[in-house]
Design an enzyme around this catalytic site. Sequence first.
Site, PDB file in Angstrom:
ATOM      1  N   HIS A  17      35.103   8.389  25.840  1.00  0.00           N
ATOM      2  CA  HIS A  17      36.231   7.470  26.023  1.00  0.00           C
ATOM      3  C   HIS A  17      35.729   6.032  26.027  1.00  0.00           C
ATOM      4  CE1 HIS A  17      35.147   6.889  30.234  1.00  0.00           C
ATOM      5  NE2 HIS A  17      35.157   8.215  30.414  1.00  0.00           N
ATOM      6  N   HIS A  20      32.556   4.878  27.912  1.00  0.00           N
ATOM      7  CA  HIS A  20      31.261   5.109  27.265  1.00  0.00           C
ATOM      8  C   HIS A  20      31.054   4.092  26.143  1.00  0.00           C
ATOM      9  CE1 HIS A  20      32.601   9.306  28.503  1.00  0.00           C
ATOM     10  NE2 HIS A  20      31.629   9.013  29.330  1.00  0.00           N
ATOM     11  N   CYS A 125      27.102  17.002  45.051  1.00  0.00           N
ATOM     12  CA  CYS A 125      28.240  16.881  44.113  1.00  0.00           C
ATOM     13  C   CYS A 125      27.787  17.415  42.754  1.00  0.00           C
ATOM     14  CB  CYS A 125      28.705  15.437  43.953  1.00  0.00           C
ATOM     15  SG  CYS A 125      29.903  15.269  42.608  1.00  0.00           S
ATOM     16  N   CYS A 128      28.139  14.747  39.882  1.00  0.00           N
ATOM     17  CA  CYS A 128      27.085  13.716  39.880  1.00  0.00           C
ATOM     18  C   CYS A 128      25.721  14.367  39.675  1.00  0.00           C
ATOM     19  CB  CYS A 128      27.004  12.984  41.215  1.00  0.00           C
ATOM     20  SG  CYS A 128      28.392  11.937  41.626  1.00  0.00           S
ATOM     21  N   CYS A 143      33.212  13.637  47.242  1.00  0.00           N
ATOM     22  CA  CYS A 143      32.412  12.690  46.459  1.00  0.00           C
ATOM     23  C   CYS A 143      33.238  11.427  46.254  1.00  0.00           C
ATOM     24  CB  CYS A 143      32.059  13.303  45.104  1.00  0.00           C
ATOM     25  SG  CYS A 143      31.374  12.065  43.980  1.00  0.00           S
ATOM     26  N   HIS A 146      33.883  11.085  42.308  1.00  0.00           N
ATOM     27  CA  HIS A 146      34.720  12.057  41.592  1.00  0.00           C
ATOM     28  C   HIS A 146      35.883  12.591  42.403  1.00  0.00           C
ATOM     29  CE1 HIS A 146      30.922  12.144  39.248  1.00  0.00           C
ATOM     30  NE2 HIS A 146      31.794  12.111  38.258  1.00  0.00           N
ATOM     31  N   LYS A 294      39.102   3.629  37.846  1.00  0.00           N
ATOM     32  CA  LYS A 294      38.041   3.773  36.854  1.00  0.00           C
ATOM     33  C   LYS A 294      38.519   4.751  35.787  1.00  0.00           C
ATOM     34  CE  LYS A 294      33.475   5.569  35.999  1.00  0.00           C
ATOM     35  NZ  LYS A 294      32.640   6.728  36.224  1.00  0.00           N
ATOM     36  N   LYS A 297      36.831  10.931  32.850  1.00  0.00           N
ATOM     37  CA  LYS A 297      37.326  12.221  32.401  1.00  0.00           C
ATOM     38  C   LYS A 297      38.005  12.937  33.553  1.00  0.00           C
ATOM     39  CE  LYS A 297      33.160  12.691  30.977  1.00  0.00           C
ATOM     40  NZ  LYS A 297      31.923  12.603  30.233  1.00  0.00           N
TER      41      LYS A 297
HETATM   42  N1  MSP Z   1      24.334  11.504  32.030  1.00  0.00           N
HETATM   43  C1  MSP Z   1      24.391  10.502  33.014  1.00  0.00           C
HETATM   44  C2  MSP Z   1      23.529   9.310  32.646  1.00  0.00           C
HETATM   45  C3  MSP Z   1      22.100   9.614  32.401  1.00  0.00           C
HETATM   46  S1  MSP Z   1      21.226   8.195  31.896  1.00  0.00           S
HETATM   47  C4  MSP Z   1      19.646   8.609  31.952  1.00  0.00           C
HETATM   48  C5  MSP Z   1      25.836  10.044  33.178  1.00  0.00           C
HETATM   49  N2  MSP Z   1      26.652  10.292  32.152  1.00  0.00           N
HETATM   50  S2  MSP Z   1      28.191   9.860  32.080  1.00  0.00           S
HETATM   51  O1  MSP Z   1      28.729  10.502  30.909  1.00  0.00           O
HETATM   52  O2  MSP Z   1      28.861  10.089  33.296  1.00  0.00           O
HETATM   53  O3  MSP Z   1      28.157   8.325  31.759  1.00  0.00           O
HETATM   54  C6  MSP Z   1      28.106   7.354  32.770  1.00  0.00           C
HETATM   55  C7  MSP Z   1      28.058   5.992  32.125  1.00  0.00           C
HETATM   56  O4  MSP Z   1      29.149   5.848  31.193  1.00  0.00           O
HETATM   57  C8  MSP Z   1      28.239   4.829  33.080  1.00  0.00           C
HETATM   58  O5  MSP Z   1      27.043   4.454  33.734  1.00  0.00           O
HETATM   59  C9  MSP Z   1      28.719   3.756  32.133  1.00  0.00           C
HETATM   60  O6  MSP Z   1      27.640   3.276  31.397  1.00  0.00           O
HETATM   61  C10 MSP Z   1      29.657   4.531  31.228  1.00  0.00           C
HETATM   62  N3  MSP Z   1      31.010   4.571  31.744  1.00  0.00           N
HETATM   63  C11 MSP Z   1      31.764   5.683  31.934  1.00  0.00           C
HETATM   64  N4  MSP Z   1      33.002   5.309  32.367  1.00  0.00           N
HETATM   65  C12 MSP Z   1      33.072   3.976  32.468  1.00  0.00           C
HETATM   66  C13 MSP Z   1      34.078   3.061  32.817  1.00  0.00           C
HETATM   67  N5  MSP Z   1      35.293   3.425  33.155  1.00  0.00           N
HETATM   68  N6  MSP Z   1      33.764   1.750  32.784  1.00  0.00           N
HETATM   69  C14 MSP Z   1      32.518   1.310  32.421  1.00  0.00           C
HETATM   70  N7  MSP Z   1      31.556   2.149  32.094  1.00  0.00           N
HETATM   71  C15 MSP Z   1      31.775   3.483  32.108  1.00  0.00           C
HETATM   72  O7  MSP Z   1      26.121   9.438  34.184  1.00  0.00           O
END
Ligand code: MSP
Length: 507
Positions: A17, A20, A125, A128, A143, A146, A294, A297
């Site tokens: 989304h 990311h 969690c 996480c 959490c 989440h 935020k 998903k």
């Molecule tokens: N897999 C781990 C990260 C491992 S890095 C060695 C993870 N994945 S995640 O799919 O949950 O992605 C988290 C990251 O996605 C956040 O740190 C950020 O970079 C990005 N974001 C996800 N949702 C977001 C928002 N709503 N706003 C901004 N960034 C967001 O954690």
Amino acid sequence: MSFYVTTPIYYVNGEPHLGHAYSTIAADILARHHRQRGEDVFFLTGTDEHGEPVAQQAEAEGVTPRELGDRLAPRFKEMAGKINASNDFFIRTTDEGHMKRVQEIVQRVYDNGHVYEGMYEGWYCPRCADFKTESEIGPDNTCPIHKIPLTRESQKNWFFSLSKFQDDLERLYEERPDFVIPEFRKNEALAFIRQGLQDVSLSRPTLKWGVPVPWDTDQVIYVWFDALLNYYTALGYGIEGEDVTEKFWPPFHILAKDILKFHAVYWPAFLMAAEIEVPKRMFIHGYLLMEGHKMSKSLGNVLDPDEVIDKFGSDALRFYCFREVSFGQDGQISPAGFESRYETELADQYGNLANRVLSMIGRYRGGVVPKAEAEATLASEFDGAPDRVRALLDDAQLTQALEEIWKLVRRLNQYVEETKPWELAKQEPGDASPGDIRCAQLDSVLYGLAEGLRVTTLLLHAYMPETTGRLLDALGETGRDLVEFGSRGGGQSLGELPPLFPKLAPA
Ligand code: MSP
């Protein structure tokens, strides 16, 4: 000079989304900007495919974690393409090259005496993939990220002696005050360190989905260490037949605040334990919020980047994210916000400026930029702007740097209004007069506008590669770099340019 920039690797437990996309665009802007400076750049993004977050989702869908990863990793890859990310490699933690190198490094940490076997009990969690400390537990043992109940877990597993690195980490933060930026995030990380570090699990005894612990293959390596190591492993096999670790390490990380602790505390300590240089720096950004929450998903309030891109184009999305929300802070985004910025800033201010400049040079100078000098007042306002943008981008200040560039866009529009080239053109003798008597002031104004637009557009190129590329072509600018981009002196023939940001049809 080399520059290595990374995004977090995203869990393949749902569709990509805009949240990311946001981190990936940020890293891409930096990668492109550093390439424009003539540096050797490596830009890495990818997917995190092991651990509970993925295993649990796979179970819920009745597929294997590998099947889930094989379905979703290509979706993340497609998203990177759609937002025009110029990544040099897309890593998947299921890659053999990654898994092999993870084992080597974990073995090294073990051999260096930083791993022991023990018993762990605590609140966990699964989304996480993290045991929570007292201060990280929400109401009724939930959490805080989440909003799901934490589970009480007790396990025998391998531990990484994080606590041994307390002093080294404190020293690192003292010696390198900008290791973590912005500063308030550094302070958060430091406060976490100073409250006293506890050792952390390095393995999961119950989970089968992961990289086997080399000396105890019944267990898999805890997903966070597996994932963090992607930044290192990718340089070993991401480029066919070449190990570019020496050339590019250490990295500049981009990530959001949700994963600060892993990156700013566990990661440097783990690298020290493996005797690998710690990251150069890391920038921690905030969340894109939709209706106050935020985008995520699990909360189901996601904005699909595909839809936004289909309607506005990828450049408009790239621009909007960093213009609307100050990079580093949380900020609201909305479809209405997109439309408004698109219309007022991209279509009216920038797109319109481009079309006006090109059409005036077309009309008054036959489509050739006059050979002239820019008026001193205008030129002086452009002097120093590229250096200011460079300095801000050195600190990943994407919003401030964009504002610096936008000041130039506003200034050029104002200059058109002040100088009124159409009035100056009326003072010229026109066809009836003998010879080529032209108004020198109009030459200077048109030259100043073409030059100003060219420099502004070169600076904007990292943010909006596609539209600025078209405009630079139309301006007769073949280069894209920010090294040899001084005054062109005029004489370039201009090309055609359909509107860069066409007005949207009323809904
Ligand atoms: N897999 C781990 C990260 C491992 S890095 C060695 C993870 N994945 S995640 O799919 O949950 O992605 C988290 C990251 O996605 C956040 O740190 C950020 O970079 C990005 N974001 C996800 N949702 C977001 C928002 N709503 N706003 C901004 N960034 C967001 O954690």
